[in-house]
Structure formats: structure tokens, C-alpha cells
Scaffold this motif. Structure first.
Motif, PDB file in Angstrom:
ATOM      1  N   ASP A 163      19.316   3.385 -18.018  1.00 29.63           N
ATOM      2  CA  ASP A 163      19.209   1.966 -18.360  1.00 29.63           C
ATOM      3  C   ASP A 163      18.535   1.218 -17.212  1.00 29.63           C
ATOM      4  O   ASP A 163      19.005   1.274 -16.068  1.00 29.63           O
ATOM      5  CB  ASP A 163      20.623   1.417 -18.603  1.00 29.63           C
ATOM      6  CG  ASP A 163      20.630  -0.037 -19.048  1.00 29.63           C
ATOM      7  OD1 ASP A 163      19.563  -0.669 -19.074  1.00 29.63           O
ATOM      8  OD2 ASP A 163      21.724  -0.542 -19.375  1.00 29.63           O
ATOM      9  N   PRO A 164      17.450   0.486 -17.488  1.00 26.20           N
ATOM     10  CA  PRO A 164      16.795  -0.261 -16.410  1.00 26.20           C
ATOM     11  C   PRO A 164      17.551  -1.511 -15.983  1.00 26.20           C
ATOM     12  O   PRO A 164      17.161  -2.157 -15.001  1.00 26.20           O
ATOM     13  CB  PRO A 164      15.439  -0.616 -17.010  1.00 26.20           C
ATOM     14  CG  PRO A 164      15.710  -0.732 -18.477  1.00 26.20           C
ATOM     15  CD  PRO A 164      16.739   0.338 -18.772  1.00 26.20           C
ATOM     16  N   GLN A 220      13.296  11.122 -25.081  1.00 26.82           N
ATOM     17  CA  GLN A 220      13.048   9.676 -25.068  1.00 26.82           C
ATOM     18  C   GLN A 220      12.079   9.211 -26.152  1.00 26.82           C
ATOM     19  O   GLN A 220      11.234   8.357 -25.909  1.00 26.82           O
ATOM     20  CB  GLN A 220      12.520   9.317 -23.683  1.00 26.82           C
ATOM     21  CG  GLN A 220      13.492   9.670 -22.574  1.00 26.82           C
ATOM     22  CD  GLN A 220      12.835   9.683 -21.213  1.00 26.82           C
ATOM     23  OE1 GLN A 220      11.785  10.293 -21.030  1.00 26.82           O
ATOM     24  NE2 GLN A 220      13.454   9.024 -20.255  1.00 26.82           N
ATOM     25  N   GLU A 221      12.216   9.748 -27.359  1.00 28.31           N
ATOM     26  CA  GLU A 221      11.345   9.319 -28.450  1.00 28.31           C
ATOM     27  C   GLU A 221      11.427   7.811 -28.687  1.00 28.31           C
ATOM     28  O   GLU A 221      10.410   7.149 -28.910  1.00 28.31           O
ATOM     29  CB  GLU A 221      11.700  10.065 -29.730  1.00 28.31           C
ATOM     30  CG  GLU A 221      11.186  11.491 -29.801  1.00 28.31           C
ATOM     31  CD  GLU A 221      12.096  12.489 -29.109  1.00 28.31           C
ATOM     32  OE1 GLU A 221      11.790  13.691 -29.149  1.00 28.31           O
ATOM     33  OE2 GLU A 221      13.118  12.069 -28.510  1.00 28.31           O
ATOM     34  N   ALA A 222      12.641   7.269 -28.628  1.00 30.59           N
ATOM     35  CA  ALA A 222      12.795   5.828 -28.867  1.00 30.59           C
ATOM     36  C   ALA A 222      12.077   5.025 -27.780  1.00 30.59           C
ATOM     37  O   ALA A 222      11.437   4.003 -28.067  1.00 30.59           O
ATOM     38  CB  ALA A 222      14.271   5.451 -28.921  1.00 30.59           C
ATOM     39  N   LEU A 223      12.165   5.466 -26.548  1.00 30.49           N
ATOM     40  CA  LEU A 223      11.480   4.772 -25.457  1.00 30.49           C
ATOM     41  C   LEU A 223       9.966   4.857 -25.629  1.00 30.49           C
ATOM     42  O   LEU A 223       9.247   3.874 -25.407  1.00 30.49           O
ATOM     43  CB  LEU A 223      11.892   5.360 -24.114  1.00 30.49           C
ATOM     44  CG  LEU A 223      11.201   4.757 -22.893  1.00 30.49           C
ATOM     45  CD1 LEU A 223      11.526   3.274 -22.762  1.00 30.49           C
ATOM     46  CD2 LEU A 223      11.607   5.509 -21.630  1.00 30.49           C
ATOM     47  N   CYS A 224       9.460   6.030 -26.031  1.00 25.16           N
ATOM     48  CA  CYS A 224       8.018   6.168 -26.267  1.00 25.16           C
ATOM     49  C   CYS A 224       7.551   5.184 -27.337  1.00 25.16           C
ATOM     50  O   CYS A 224       6.492   4.564 -27.209  1.00 25.16           O
ATOM     51  CB  CYS A 224       7.681   7.598 -26.676  1.00 25.16           C
ATOM     52  SG  CYS A 224       7.895   8.822 -25.358  1.00 25.16           S
ATOM     53  N   ALA A 260      11.560  -4.970 -18.411  1.00 24.29           N
ATOM     54  CA  ALA A 260      11.453  -3.794 -17.546  1.00 24.29           C
ATOM     55  C   ALA A 260      10.006  -3.317 -17.462  1.00 24.29           C
ATOM     56  O   ALA A 260       9.517  -2.975 -16.381  1.00 24.29           O
ATOM     57  CB  ALA A 260      12.357  -2.677 -18.069  1.00 24.29           C
ATOM     58  N   PHE A 261       9.312  -3.300 -18.601  1.00 23.05           N
ATOM     59  CA  PHE A 261       7.912  -2.878 -18.587  1.00 23.05           C
ATOM     60  C   PHE A 261       7.068  -3.829 -17.735  1.00 23.05           C
ATOM     61  O   PHE A 261       6.163  -3.403 -17.009  1.00 23.05           O
ATOM     62  CB  PHE A 261       7.358  -2.819 -20.008  1.00 23.05           C
ATOM     63  CG  PHE A 261       8.050  -1.812 -20.897  1.00 23.05           C
ATOM     64  CD1 PHE A 261       8.640  -0.684 -20.367  1.00 23.05           C
ATOM     65  CD2 PHE A 261       8.092  -2.012 -22.273  1.00 23.05           C
ATOM     66  CE1 PHE A 261       9.279   0.246 -21.187  1.00 23.05           C
ATOM     67  CE2 PHE A 261       8.725  -1.096 -23.108  1.00 23.05           C
ATOM     68  CZ  PHE A 261       9.316   0.038 -22.554  1.00 23.05           C
ATOM     69  N   ASP A 270      18.715   2.283 -13.607  1.00 23.87           N
ATOM     70  CA  ASP A 270      18.721   3.747 -13.519  1.00 23.87           C
ATOM     71  C   ASP A 270      17.313   4.335 -13.466  1.00 23.87           C
ATOM     72  O   ASP A 270      17.158   5.553 -13.357  1.00 23.87           O
ATOM     73  CB  ASP A 270      19.458   4.343 -14.726  1.00 23.87           C
ATOM     74  CG  ASP A 270      20.921   3.960 -14.753  1.00 23.87           C
ATOM     75  OD1 ASP A 270      21.510   3.820 -13.662  1.00 23.87           O
ATOM     76  OD2 ASP A 270      21.483   3.801 -15.850  1.00 23.87           O
ATOM     77  N   TRP A 271      16.292   3.517 -13.593  1.00 20.93           N
ATOM     78  CA  TRP A 271      14.918   3.988 -13.505  1.00 20.93           C
ATOM     79  C   TRP A 271      14.517   4.122 -12.035  1.00 20.93           C
ATOM     80  O   TRP A 271      15.087   3.488 -11.146  1.00 20.93           O
ATOM     81  CB  TRP A 271      13.964   3.009 -14.185  1.00 20.93           C
ATOM     82  CG  TRP A 271      14.122   2.893 -15.678  1.00 20.93           C
ATOM     83  CD1 TRP A 271      15.168   3.327 -16.448  1.00 20.93           C
ATOM     84  CD2 TRP A 271      13.195   2.280 -16.570  1.00 20.93           C
ATOM     85  NE1 TRP A 271      14.952   3.031 -17.764  1.00 20.93           N
ATOM     86  CE2 TRP A 271      13.748   2.385 -17.871  1.00 20.93           C
ATOM     87  CE3 TRP A 271      11.967   1.665 -16.405  1.00 20.93           C
ATOM     88  CZ2 TRP A 271      13.096   1.885 -19.003  1.00 20.93           C
ATOM     89  CZ3 TRP A 271      11.311   1.156 -17.524  1.00 20.93           C
ATOM     90  CH2 TRP A 271      11.876   1.275 -18.811  1.00 20.93           C
TER      91      TRP A 271
END
Length: 352
Positions: free
Chosen positions: A131-132, A166-170, A139-140, A110-111
Motif C-alpha cells: 500500500d503506498p 498485480q493485475e489490478a495495479l497494472c 501515488a502515481f 510500502d512502495w
């Protein structure tokens, strides 16, 4: 900030509360006589090995040693004190992306991986909405490889400060060695008051494409390559505004005194590239440009406005305050660290 229940402080959070908004108080020193306390409110993004990570709406991450906690509780989302239209993070993320489209794009689950020859961070960063399809670490790595293949620095755009952001992603980006390079606010407002301002719009010229004079005022590049025109021209309904330079001796090809760009997308009008010649600032030209663009967007059926402003741009922030724009959320661009070797051993440094 009040933690006392019946006159007593209590820690009422556990690792099971990861992902929730919490408020904590911790000892700020060794806890001896005269100990001071520090408070933090944000999303609890991890609780591992006796250390909590809390990401504030500003994007700042706070690490809290569990043994220093003196109080903590789950708190509801901050009460809405917004001005202007209601808007979800998902809606605004999609609208802002459509207004600044890359030359090249590829899906990673989804990225979206976006590239435009290095012209602007927004058009050359991964947009991680969903979701990647891979574990985040992989993914990174895929993001870094994709940009390396194009000779571009890897970059991920992620947001904080709104429900569903997207705090969790950060926090995961930081745990994987990515660092926050720059942050900006996304602000919103009702569009009609912007168009109703008492501004001199008679001299503002509107066009569907930027001409050479407009581009000469938009000083974000040395020579405008084809990718610049592709990005600037992207969006559902794009308008360019210019106030010609009326100084004595200024020719028809002179850089305008002020410029702006607006993208109309359904109910939204997005304002970008509002720039004024240094010698003409504080003369109301930016207001005139935005008012003219707002009136055109109103004619096309838009009712809400958005814009993006970097957090250190005090002049622009003051202008947008006066025009009624209020912060909705913040977005951040993250870069990966690289390994360097020296006499002191291997260490991580930010990629330039």
C-alpha cells in the motif's frame, strides 16, 4: 473453453466479481449472421459504465463491452504445472529486488522509489509491493515527481501471471495514462540440475568484483560510472564469472568471450548479465558460465534458481528452456504519457 451448462451459455459474472479470475466469451463483431466469438481469461480488474477490463497473465488488458457478452464465469487459478521449486510471488519479488539494488531509495508507504542514475530500468523504477499510503492517482503523481526531481523518466515495475501478482495495479496504471514499455519473464528452476550439466567449466574464472575486462563485455553503458559498480555489486553474496578470450593475439585485457553474474540469497541463486561475444555464440559458453556459477551457489547452500529474460530474447529463452527454467510470472515497466499540443489538439503520447 467450455461455457455450456446443460447445453446453454450463460453470463454468470457481475461487477461484484471484480478482482477474481474469470473466463468470458464475447461477440467479436456486430453479432449478425455468422458472428464470430472471442474468448478471454484473466483477472477482472474493472466493470464500469458497461465496459469490463480483463488483464491477462501476459499483462495485456482486454476491454469487453458488456452488451457483447454471451458467456462468463469465475474460474479457479490455473492448475500448477510448474517445474522446479515452489515459490510465491511475494518471495520472488523480494529476492529479485535484493539482487539488483539502487543507489538511492525512498519509501512511499510500502512502495520503494529506486534510482541509480538511469542505469537499468530495474534500479530506476518504483517497486509497488503493498500500500503506498495514498490514493493510487496521487501515488502515481508522487512517483512521477520523484523521478522528475532527479532528471529521470518515471517508471513503475508491476507484475502479472502469478497468484498474488498485480493485475489490478497494472489496469490502474493504464487507466491513469501509463503505458507498458517492456515486459520480461521471471523464470525459476531447481539449482542442482543446472550445476550438474556436462559443461566445460575449467576456463571459467570466478571473482567477487567485476574487473575492467568483465565490464567491457557487459555492454549496457558507454562509460561505467560509480552507480554501475554499486548496482552490480549489490546483493547478499555476489559472484562474477568470465571466460577469457583465447583467440590468437588476444591480450590479458581483452573482453572475455563470455560473462555472467550470480547473486546467492538464502535458498535462491539469481543469474544475470549472461553475455557471450557474438562470434563465440552457440559454443556452449553461456552454459559453462551458468554451470560454474550454479556450482558455487550450491556450495553456499542454495537450492533454487531464478533469472529474468525479456520476452523478445528468443536465443536466451531457448537456452533457459533447455536448462529447465520455467516461467513463474511476468513483470512490466510502465511509463507515463505526456501531453503534446498540435494542430489536431491535445493528445497523450508515451514519454521517451
Amino acid at each position: 473453453m467450455e461455457f455450456a451448462i446443460g447445453g446453454r451459455l450463460a453470463v454468470r459474472i457481475t461487477p461484484a466479481d471484480v478482482g477474481k479470475r474469470v473466463s468470458v466469451r464475447r461477440r467479436a463483431d456486430d453479432g449478425g449472421a455468422g458472428a464470430e466469438f472471442a474468448d478471454a481469461v484473466g483477472i477482472l480488474t474493472s466493470w464500469d459504465d458497461g465496459v469490463l477490463s480483463i488483464t491477462r497473465k501476459s499483462g495485456q488488458s482486454v476491454r469487453v463491452v458488456e452488451s457483447s457478452l454471451v458467456a462468463g464465469k469465475v474460474v479457479p487459478a490455473a492448475p500448477a504445472r510448474r517445474r522446479g521449486p515452489a515459490a510465491s510471488f511475494d518471495e520472488l519479488a523480494a529476492v529479485t529486488a535484493r539482487a539488483w539494488q539502487p543507489v538511492e531509495s525512498e519509501a512511499l508507504g510500502d512502495w520503494r522509489l529506486r534510482a541509480a542514475g538511469g542505469f537499468t530500468r530495474r534500479a530506476n523504477s518504483a517497486l509497488p509491493l503493498g500500500d503506498p499510503g495514498l490514493p493510487l492517482g496521487e501515488a502515481f503523481e508522487r512517483v512521477a515527481s520523484w523521478y522528475a526531481e532527479r532528471g529521470l523518466p518515471a517508471c513503475v515495475q508491476a507484475a502479472t501471471g502469478a497468484e498474488g501478482a498485480q493485475e489490478a495495479l497494472c489496469a490502474e496504471l493504464e487507466r491513469h495514462g501509463w503505458w507498458r514499455e517492456v515486459s520480461a519473464e521471471v523464470r525459476i528452476a531447481a539449482l542442482a540440475p543446472v550445476g550438474d550439466r556436462d559443461a566445460d567449466v575449467a576456463a571459467v574464472r570466478l571473482a567477487r568484483e567485476p574487473d575492467a575486462a568483465w565490464l567491457s563485455r557487459y555492454q549496457r553503458f558507454a562509460t561505467p560510472g560509480p552507480q554501475v559498480l554499486r548496482v552490480l555489486g549489490s546483493g547478499p553474496s555476489v559472484w562474477f564469472a568470465a571466460v577469457p578470450d583465447d583467440a590468437p593475439g588476444a591480450g590479458p585485457d581483452a573482453a572475455p568471450a563470455a560473462i555472467g553474474r550470480c547473486v546467492v540469497d538464502g535458498r535462491w541463486a539469481g543469474f544475470m548479465a549472461v553475455e557471450v561475444a557474438p562470434e563465440r555464440r552457440r559454443q556452449g559458453l553461456a552454459t559453462s558460465v551458468m554451470t560454474a556459477l550454479a556450482r558455487r551457489a550450491l556450495d553456499e547452500g542454495a537450492s533454487a534458481a531464478w533469472l529474468q529474460v525479456e520476452e523478445d530474447n528468443d536465443g536466451a529463452r531457448a537456452l533457459y528452456d533447455r536448462m529447465g527454467f520455467a516461467a513463474h510470472h511476468r513483470y512490466h515497466h510502465f511509463r507515463p504519457a505526456r501531453r503534446t499540443h498540435g494542430a489536431g489538439g491535445t493528445r497523450e503520447t508515451p514519454e521517451g
